[in-house]
Design a protein around this motif. Structure first.
Motif, PDB file in Angstrom:
ATOM      1  N   PHE A  33       0.825  -1.203   0.000  1.00 45.72           N
ATOM      2  CA  PHE A  33       0.000   0.000   0.000  1.00 45.72           C
ATOM      3  C   PHE A  33       0.861   1.256   0.000  1.00 45.72           C
ATOM      4  O   PHE A  33       0.553   2.235  -0.690  1.00 45.72           O
ATOM      5  CB  PHE A  33      -0.934   0.002   1.213  1.00 45.72           C
ATOM      6  N   ALA A  34       1.943   1.255   0.785  1.00 46.75           N
ATOM      7  CA  ALA A  34       2.812   2.433   0.843  1.00 46.75           C
ATOM      8  C   ALA A  34       3.412   2.726  -0.529  1.00 46.75           C
ATOM      9  O   ALA A  34       3.507   3.901  -0.938  1.00 46.75           O
ATOM     10  CB  ALA A  34       3.920   2.213   1.872  1.00 46.75           C
ATOM     11  N   ASN A  35       3.802   1.699  -1.263  1.00 48.64           N
ATOM     12  CA  ASN A  35       4.334   1.907  -2.612  1.00 48.64           C
ATOM     13  C   ASN A  35       3.256   2.370  -3.572  1.00 48.64           C
ATOM     14  O   ASN A  35       3.484   3.252  -4.411  1.00 48.64           O
ATOM     15  CB  ASN A  35       4.968   0.613  -3.124  1.00 48.64           C
ATOM     16  N   ALA A  36       2.054   1.775  -3.440  1.00 55.18           N
ATOM     17  CA  ALA A  36       0.957   2.129  -4.359  1.00 55.18           C
ATOM     18  C   ALA A  36       0.510   3.572  -4.170  1.00 55.18           C
ATOM     19  O   ALA A  36       0.094   4.232  -5.140  1.00 55.18           O
ATOM     20  CB  ALA A  36      -0.216   1.172  -4.149  1.00 55.18           C
ATOM     21  N   PHE A  37       0.600   4.098  -2.940  1.00 50.24           N
ATOM     22  CA  PHE A  37       0.118   5.446  -2.653  1.00 50.24           C
ATOM     23  C   PHE A  37       1.265   6.410  -2.327  1.00 50.24           C
ATOM     24  O   PHE A  37       1.041   7.463  -1.728  1.00 50.24           O
ATOM     25  CB  PHE A  37      -0.879   5.403  -1.494  1.00 50.24           C
ATOM     26  N   ALA A  38       2.467   6.051  -2.731  1.00 47.28           N
ATOM     27  CA  ALA A  38       3.622   6.909  -2.462  1.00 47.28           C
ATOM     28  C   ALA A  38       3.442   8.268  -3.130  1.00 47.28           C
ATOM     29  O   ALA A  38       3.031   8.350  -4.304  1.00 47.28           O
ATOM     30  CB  ALA A  38       4.899   6.233  -2.957  1.00 47.28           C
ATOM     31  N   ARG A  73      -1.854   9.134   2.745  1.00 43.12           N
ATOM     32  CA  ARG A  73      -0.534   8.807   3.288  1.00 43.12           C
ATOM     33  C   ARG A  73      -0.621   7.461   3.990  1.00 43.12           C
ATOM     34  O   ARG A  73      -1.413   7.273   4.918  1.00 43.12           O
ATOM     35  CB  ARG A  73      -0.089   9.886   4.280  1.00 43.12           C
ATOM     36  N   VAL A  74       0.200   6.524   3.522  1.00 45.53           N
ATOM     37  CA  VAL A  74       0.346   5.226   4.167  1.00 45.53           C
ATOM     38  C   VAL A  74       1.748   5.178   4.761  1.00 45.53           C
ATOM     39  O   VAL A  74       2.737   5.335   4.033  1.00 45.53           O
ATOM     40  CB  VAL A  74       0.154   4.071   3.164  1.00 45.53           C
ATOM     41  N   PRO A  75       1.891   4.987   6.073  1.00 46.67           N
ATOM     42  CA  PRO A  75       3.217   5.005   6.690  1.00 46.67           C
ATOM     43  C   PRO A  75       4.077   3.828   6.226  1.00 46.67           C
ATOM     44  O   PRO A  75       3.589   2.713   6.046  1.00 46.67           O
ATOM     45  CB  PRO A  75       2.908   4.908   8.184  1.00 46.67           C
ATOM     46  N   SER A  91     -10.426   2.418  -4.651  1.00 48.90           N
ATOM     47  CA  SER A  91      -9.306   2.474  -5.589  1.00 48.90           C
ATOM     48  C   SER A  91      -8.200   1.483  -5.251  1.00 48.90           C
ATOM     49  O   SER A  91      -7.362   1.169  -6.093  1.00 48.90           O
ATOM     50  CB  SER A  91      -8.714   3.887  -5.630  1.00 48.90           C
ATOM     51  N   ALA A  92      -8.187   0.997  -4.010  1.00 50.27           N
ATOM     52  CA  ALA A  92      -7.092   0.149  -3.563  1.00 50.27           C
ATOM     53  C   ALA A  92      -6.881  -1.103  -4.418  1.00 50.27           C
ATOM     54  O   ALA A  92      -5.734  -1.433  -4.750  1.00 50.27           O
ATOM     55  CB  ALA A  92      -7.284  -0.232  -2.097  1.00 50.27           C
ATOM     56  N   PRO A  93      -7.921  -1.849  -4.813  1.00 51.67           N
ATOM     57  CA  PRO A  93      -7.666  -3.048  -5.634  1.00 51.67           C
ATOM     58  C   PRO A  93      -6.964  -2.728  -6.948  1.00 51.67           C
ATOM     59  O   PRO A  93      -6.048  -3.459  -7.345  1.00 51.67           O
ATOM     60  CB  PRO A  93      -9.081  -3.608  -5.865  1.00 51.67           C
ATOM     61  N   GLU A  94      -7.369  -1.650  -7.614  1.00 49.06           N
ATOM     62  CA  GLU A  94      -6.727  -1.308  -8.881  1.00 49.06           C
ATOM     63  C   GLU A  94      -5.292  -0.846  -8.659  1.00 49.06           C
ATOM     64  O   GLU A  94      -4.392  -1.158  -9.446  1.00 49.06           O
ATOM     65  CB  GLU A  94      -7.528  -0.215  -9.594  1.00 49.06           C
ATOM     66  N   ARG A  95      -5.046  -0.105  -7.586  1.00 50.74           N
ATOM     67  CA  ARG A  95      -3.730   0.479  -7.371  1.00 50.74           C
ATOM     68  C   ARG A  95      -2.758  -0.474  -6.679  1.00 50.74           C
ATOM     69  O   ARG A  95      -1.543  -0.398  -6.909  1.00 50.74           O
ATOM     70  CB  ARG A  95      -3.860   1.761  -6.548  1.00 50.74           C
ATOM     71  N   SER A  96      -3.278  -1.363  -5.827  1.00 54.59           N
ATOM     72  CA  SER A  96      -2.394  -2.226  -5.040  1.00 54.59           C
ATOM     73  C   SER A  96      -2.613  -3.720  -5.259  1.00 54.59           C
ATOM     74  O   SER A  96      -1.773  -4.527  -4.853  1.00 54.59           O
ATOM     75  CB  SER A  96      -2.585  -1.926  -3.554  1.00 54.59           C
ATOM     76  N   GLY A  97      -3.764  -4.091  -5.847  1.00 56.05           N
ATOM     77  CA  GLY A  97      -4.092  -5.503  -5.970  1.00 56.05           C
ATOM     78  C   GLY A  97      -4.637  -6.108  -4.703  1.00 56.05           C
ATOM     79  O   GLY A  97      -4.830  -7.322  -4.609  1.00 56.05           O
ATOM     80  N   LEU A  98      -4.912  -5.252  -3.683  1.00 58.45           N
ATOM     81  CA  LEU A  98      -5.411  -5.733  -2.399  1.00 58.45           C
ATOM     82  C   LEU A  98      -6.688  -4.994  -2.016  1.00 58.45           C
ATOM     83  O   LEU A  98      -6.864  -3.820  -2.352  1.00 58.45           O
ATOM     84  CB  LEU A  98      -4.365  -5.511  -1.302  1.00 58.45           C
ATOM     85  N   LEU A  99      -7.565  -5.691  -1.297  1.00 61.23           N
ATOM     86  CA  LEU A  99      -8.765  -5.095  -0.738  1.00 61.23           C
ATOM     87  C   LEU A  99      -8.491  -4.735   0.715  1.00 61.23           C
ATOM     88  O   LEU A  99      -8.023  -5.574   1.493  1.00 61.23           O
ATOM     89  CB  LEU A  99      -9.939  -6.073  -0.816  1.00 61.23           C
ATOM     90  N   TYR A 100      -8.762  -3.493   1.089  1.00 58.49           N
ATOM     91  CA  TYR A 100      -8.602  -3.050   2.468  1.00 58.49           C
ATOM     92  C   TYR A 100      -9.891  -3.396   3.217  1.00 58.49           C
ATOM     93  O   TYR A 100     -10.944  -2.801   2.964  1.00 58.49           O
ATOM     94  CB  TYR A 100      -8.334  -1.551   2.513  1.00 58.49           C
ATOM     95  N   CYS A 101      -9.819  -4.355   4.135  1.00 60.80           N
ATOM     96  CA  CYS A 101     -11.030  -4.939   4.704  1.00 60.80           C
ATOM     97  C   CYS A 101     -11.487  -4.309   6.009  1.00 60.80           C
ATOM     98  O   CYS A 101     -12.526  -4.706   6.542  1.00 60.80           O
ATOM     99  CB  CYS A 101     -10.835  -6.432   4.918  1.00 60.80           C
ATOM    100  N   ASP A 102     -10.740  -3.357   6.559  1.00 59.29           N
ATOM    101  CA  ASP A 102     -11.057  -2.868   7.901  1.00 59.29           C
ATOM    102  C   ASP A 102     -11.145  -1.336   7.950  1.00 59.29           C
ATOM    103  O   ASP A 102     -10.447  -0.701   8.748  1.00 59.29           O
ATOM    104  CB  ASP A 102      -9.985  -3.359   8.872  1.00 59.29           C
ATOM    105  N   PRO A 103     -12.019  -0.724   7.139  1.00 58.14           N
ATOM    106  CA  PRO A 103     -12.077   0.740   7.094  1.00 58.14           C
ATOM    107  C   PRO A 103     -12.953   1.359   8.183  1.00 58.14           C
ATOM    108  O   PRO A 103     -13.878   2.124   7.906  1.00 58.14           O
ATOM    109  CB  PRO A 103     -12.651   1.022   5.698  1.00 58.14           C
ATOM    110  N   HIS A 104     -12.674   1.017   9.447  1.00 55.09           N
ATOM    111  CA  HIS A 104     -13.445   1.635  10.525  1.00 55.09           C
ATOM    112  C   HIS A 104     -12.748   2.922  10.972  1.00 55.09           C
ATOM    113  O   HIS A 104     -11.571   3.148  10.661  1.00 55.09           O
ATOM    114  CB  HIS A 104     -13.674   0.660  11.676  1.00 55.09           C
TER     115      HIS A 104
END
Length: 479
Positions: free
Chosen positions: A223-228, A234-236, A281-294
């Protein structure tokens, strides 16, 4: 003299890890509920209104339920987080005890003692673990499902977040799973129509995956690379990971919980749209689904960007079946009818072969969700979501949800999108939700393009009929 093991319950607030302690706390829940029901029979016999007695039973059960979950952490606490969404489906007078108990669950979980934290750091980083840091704050900065976070300064001068797993977390989670399987009847009081057993199994799988800090570090770096250098997010970066310790760059910012409770509406709208954009946008940009958006996993940074933390719950996405599913069900809802919808849900595994499904009721329940895609600007708030959730939670035996099932591959998406929808609605987000959703889903964009063509064609046909009718009226008047 009795010697306590790290992670045992004690006066300092360490979460209980011993099987006997945890099992006793969970086992007490159905026993206490049975006692309240028995007492309620007597109160009704003495003339108290049934509605008043039932409300009191639910209030006390909710408080007890979430207080115990908050103490136990692990799968139990994750279940509590997901159940928080269903607070929207309750009437205000019944929602209040849930809101209070959930607040305690999310914000007042017992911290680990410093000596316990130090023991985990020593085991994972070595006995000279302090040499890695210029400074380390013993007081926790935040709590997580299976651990807690401390602020520190890394040896190179960077401020970092040190995530430390609770000792005994793995044993505790296994214990939770077994006990929660026996509590499905009690949980159904809160979510009367959900398949609690399936939900528990999915939550257990998700939390078990979150025990793997090495996998979480890898996912966070993806994720950090995908959103650099992204102007909105900002992903730490991961600084280090060893054993049960994960060290990341520190993010200073305003937690979304604070924004939800008192932020200006314009800022809540902006942040709600950003949260929607990040998850979609995460699946297209990182190939991963972010499952915990609380809300606890987002913060608004001083430069206005949305900071995102906690990448333990992520899965590769999408599976090959998913785009076809989105197209077929979307097309049935917007461009078809009950027959097309039934064919779509059966084709994609949402109804077992031979099971009758009330398609009229299902259509009536699903169509209001399409409001999100029918307007240029839409307000998603708790009032709108409460109506949707209340329909799904109706305790009637005829509720169509009792006739449905869910394919296994879909459950991570269901968790992610339901939690995201709850967050967007808690913020009361008003904005171009449709444009954002179509931007990241070509399948839905195709469905909506067809819908617009049909709608415009229907409008043109109606207009032509009206013109012909008006012309006929004029001719008749002239004659």
């Amino acid at each position: 003299m009795m010697v306590r093991r790290a992670g045992d319950a004690d006066g300092g607030g360490n979460p209980p890890a011993r099987r006997a302690v945890r099992n006793a706390k969970l086992a007490a829940l159905p026993i206490a509920f049975a006692g309240r029901r028995a007492a309620g029979v007597g109160k009704r016999a003495l003339g108290r209104p049934a509605s008043e007695v039932n409300a009191e039973i639910q209030r006390r059960t909710a408080q007890h339920f979430f207080e115990v979950l908050g103490e136990l952490k692990g799968v139990a606490a994750k279940l509590g987080q997901v159940l928080a969404l269903y607070e929207f489906g309750l009437s205000p007078e019944l929602a209040e005890p849930y809101r209070i108990a959930l607040s305690r669950l999310q914000d007042a979980t017992p911290p680990m003692l410093p000596r316990t934290v130090h023991a985990v750091l020593a085991e994972s980083l070595g006995p000279d673990w302090r040499e890695n840091f210029r400074s380390f704050e013993d007081r926790r900065a935040a709590s997580a499902t299976i651990g807690q976070v401390h602020r520190a300064v890394w040896h190179d001068g960077r401020t970092v977040a040190v995530k430390v797993m609770y000792p005994g977390a793995r044993e505790a989670i296994n214990s939770d799973v077994e006990q929660l399987r026996r509590m499905t009847g009690l949980a159904s009081i809160i979510v009367p129509n959900a398949d609690i057993r399936a939900l528990t199994e999915q939550l257990a799988e998700c939390v078990t995956a979150e025990l793997d800090f090495a996998a979480e570090a890898q996912q966070q770096e993806v994720f950090a690379n995908a959103f650099a250098d992204d102007p909105e997010f900002r992903v730490p970066r991961v600084v280090a990971q060893h054993g049960d310790v994960l060290i990341s760059e520190w993010l200073d910012g305003i937690p979304l919980t604070r924004l939800i409770s008192g932020g200006a509406q314009a800022e809540r709208d902006r942040v709600g749209m950003l949260a929607l954009r990040f998850v979609l946008s995460a699946p297209e940009r990182s190939g991963l689904l972010y499952c915990d958006p609380h809300p606890g996993n987002f913060r608004v940074l001083p430069d206005g960007r949305l900071g995102v933390v906690d990448f333990g719950a992520c899965v590769p996405w999408p599976p090959p079946e998913f785009p076809i599913l989105v197209h077929d069900i979307g097309d049935a809802l917007f461009n078809g009818g009950p027959a097309e919808l039934e064919a779509a849900i059966r084709r994609h595994g949402f109804a077992a072969a031979g099971t009758a499904v009330d398609m009229r009721a299902l259509s009536e329940q699903l169509l209001p969700y399409t409001d999100l895609l029918r307007h240029d600007i839409f307000r998603a708030d708790s009032t709108w979501l409460r109506r949707r959730v209340r329909a799904g939670m109706s305790p009637r035996l005829s509720n169509v949800n009792r006739q449905l099932t869910m394919p296994a591959f879909y459950t991570p998406f269901a968790r992610s999108i339901l939690t995201l929808l709850g967050l967007v609605c808690q913020l009361g987000t008003t904005g171009p939700l449709r444009d954002e959703m179509l931007r990241w889903s070509p399948e839905l964009a195709q469905v909506m393009a067809r819908h617009r063509t049909r709608t415009e064609g229907s409008s043109d046909l109606t207009a032509a009929r009206m013109r012909r009718a008006a012309a006929a009226d004029r001719d008749a008047a002239a004659g």
